[in-house]
Design an enzyme around this catalytic site. Structure first.
Site, PDB file in Angstrom:
ATOM      1  N   GLU A   1     -13.678  -5.623  -6.138  1.00 20.30           N
ATOM      2  CA  GLU A   1     -12.693  -5.490  -7.220  1.00 20.30           C
ATOM      3  C   GLU A   1     -12.852  -6.682  -8.152  1.00 20.30           C
ATOM      4  O   GLU A   1     -13.122  -7.798  -7.693  1.00 20.30           O
ATOM      5  CB  GLU A   1     -11.276  -5.442  -6.660  1.00 20.30           C
TER       6      GLU A   1
ATOM      7  N   ARG B   1       7.957  -2.215  -4.230  1.00 18.01           N
ATOM      8  CA  ARG B   1       7.785  -2.655  -5.628  1.00 18.01           C
ATOM      9  C   ARG B   1       8.201  -1.554  -6.608  1.00 18.01           C
ATOM     10  O   ARG B   1       8.853  -1.811  -7.624  1.00 18.01           O
ATOM     11  CB  ARG B   1       6.344  -3.097  -5.869  1.00 18.01           C
TER      12      ARG B   1
HETATM   13  C1  LIG Z   1      -7.814  -1.219  -7.537  1.00 17.42           C
HETATM   14  C2  LIG Z   1      -6.655  -0.631  -7.793  1.00 17.42           C
HETATM   15  O1  LIG Z   1      -5.427  -1.204  -7.530  1.00 17.42           O
HETATM   16  C3  LIG Z   1      -5.288  -2.554  -7.149  1.00 17.42           C
HETATM   17  C4  LIG Z   1      -3.850  -2.758  -6.841  1.00 17.42           C
HETATM   18  C5  LIG Z   1      -2.985  -3.121  -7.843  1.00 17.42           C
HETATM   19  C6  LIG Z   1      -1.484  -3.202  -7.564  1.00 17.42           C
HETATM   20  O2  LIG Z   1      -1.020  -2.498  -6.632  1.00 17.42           O
HETATM   21  O3  LIG Z   1      -0.791  -3.944  -8.286  1.00 17.42           O
HETATM   22  C7  LIG Z   1      -3.430  -3.438  -9.144  1.00 17.42           C
HETATM   23  C8  LIG Z   1      -4.790  -3.438  -9.411  1.00 17.42           C
HETATM   24  C9  LIG Z   1      -5.728  -3.496  -8.267  1.00 17.42           C
HETATM   25  O4  LIG Z   1      -5.748  -4.813  -7.766  1.00 17.42           O
HETATM   26  C10 LIG Z   1      -6.555   0.743  -8.356  1.00 17.42           C
HETATM   27  O5  LIG Z   1      -5.625   1.464  -7.937  1.00 17.42           O
HETATM   28  O6  LIG Z   1      -7.375   1.097  -9.248  1.00 17.42           O
END
Ligand SMILES: C=C(O[C@@H]1C=C(C(=O)O)C=C[C@H]1O)C(=O)O
Length: 342
Positions: free
Chosen positions: A330, A150
């Site tokens: 989360e 990504r």
């Molecule tokens: C929880 C975290 O990351 C997670 C991963 C993410 C991603 O890789 O797009 C975005 C937010 C969260 O779902 C964090 O790093 O704080």
């Protein structure tokens, strides 16, 4: 310019077909159930189906609507719909031994479509990663593998961190990787960081060869609206202070930190630090999703969410893995803009 009836969303049952309010049109849907798939439905809009539900947890459909009849289509691994101001794209990859190269190619294709259709401003992404903390064929954690691909795609999309939208990167109960993105044409996203957390795109290499590509939140200023209008999209937020996981093994304490992180993120002082007006409280959040790693932890997480959010806050709970093995919960959501009614 007349204020185009804006983007809205709501949660509904997986049963039947979405029936938006009069004058509203379905732009795209995400089915959080047992199925896996990506298609244009019989009503003509794209639907991404992801295996997220399990006994004792929620199954639901998230419906994105606009005030203008959209045009939809498919291209390769992508399905999309757009209405002249908003664009919904979903993409899906099958299970692969290693993801980095294919993730880069499919995300680059999505970003190319964003620009080709003329909706250059991505303001929210969701990334659904099967077996997210499991190893790929080379022994690398699949999340790190995904993040690297990504990041390489984002390198071709924007000028670095200034274009990182709010996002969620979460496990599923199946395999493969899928995503949804929302972008706009005239609106202006303003990306927000959290003073309690290191920006994810600045994480040290201990978390993987490339850092995650997302902002902690994004406020969308719709075309024609004044300063301070627009929805505030809150990224998936975990028990991380700085860049480190805190309260390993303690889901109650982790949930408290998640809620404190979100409260800080959406509050006036933090928004002001990003040059934005306004400020919000946890009770202002809507369309909340809570991801709970261990089934037995649902009561603790639910109790804290019920105490923290308002009676108008709908919360959907899912039993899936988070992006680090030591993260137990989360939460994500959004604060609607003034144009959001249903
Ligand atoms: C929880 C975290 O990351 C997670 C991963 C993410 C991603 O890789 O797009 C975005 C937010 C969260 O779902 C964090 O790093 O704080």
């Amino acid at each position: 310019m007349s204020q185009r009836a804006g983007l809205q969303a709501y949660f509904t049952s997986l049963d039947g077909i979405p029936r938006p309010a009069p004058g509203r049109h379905v732009l795209g849907t995400v089915a959080f159930g047992e199925r896996t798939g990506l298609s244009l439905t019989g009503q003509g809009h794209p639907e991404l189906a992801i295996p997220m539900s399990s006994p004792g947890f929620d199954s639901f459909r998230e419906v994105w609507t606009t005030g203008t009849e959209p045009v939809s289509g498919t291209r390769g691994n992508l399905a999309f719909a757009h209405d002249g101001e908003y664009l919904f794209i979903s993409g899906a990859l099958p299970p692969l031994p290693v993801y980095r190269k294919t993730v880069r190619e499919v995300y680059e294709a999505a970003f190319a479509l964003v620009n080709e259709l003329g909706y250059p401003h991505i303001f929210r992404m969701w990334n659904f990663v099967g077996d997210i903390i499991g190893p790929n064929a080379e022994g690398m954690e699949i999340y790190q593998d995904f993040v690297a691909g990504r990041a390489e795609a984002f390198a071709s999309y924007g000028d670095g961190t200034g274009h990182m939208p709010a996002a969620t990167g979460i496990g599923t109960r199946g395999e493969g990787i899928s995503f949804t993105l929302l972008a706009c044409r005239e609106g202006r996203p303003r990306h927000v960081e959290n003073q309690r957390q290191t920006p994810a795109y600045h994480y040290p290499e201990q978390y993987g060869p490339k850092p995650p590509s997302f902002a902690r939140a994004t406020r969308l200023h719709p075309a024609g609206a004044g300063q301070g209008d627009g929805a505030l999209f809150v990224s998936g937020t975990a028990s991380i202070l700085g860049h480190e996981t805190v309260h390993r093994g303690d889901v109650a304490a982790q949930t408290d930190v998640v809620l404190e992180n979100i409260a800080e993120l959406i509050g006036g002082p933090n928004l002001a630090a990003a040059g934005l007006d306004g400020g919000h409280e946890l009770k202002d959040l809507r369309l909340v999703k809570a991801y709970v790693r261990h089934e037995a932890d649902l009561p603790v997480v639910r109790e804290r969410c019920r105490s923290a959010f308002g009676p108008d806050t709908e919360v959907m709970y899912m039993n899936v893995a988070v992006c680090r093995d030591d993260l137990l919960v989360e939460i994500e959501g959004l604060v609607p803009g003034p144009e959001w009614t249903r």
